[in-house]
Design a protein around this motif. Sequence first.
Motif: not given
Length: 62
Positions: A16-17, A57-59
């Motif tokens: 994701s990103g 994306t950073k979770h």
Amino acid sequence: MATTPDLNPGTPTPRSGQYEIVGPRGGRTGIERTSTRGNPLPPPLKAGQNYRLVDATKHGKR
């Protein structure tokens, strides 16, 4: 830093990103699309363009 390989439209998104649209010779367009893991990448603006991951994306932990 290793570069990510260019991905073809319709390929399932590996991470994701934000994905930037790049030209057929690898030139940057400055246009980005958001895609989530497992969903196919959308069609680009012109034929021959591909996608390159520019910001994953950073979770964070809750």
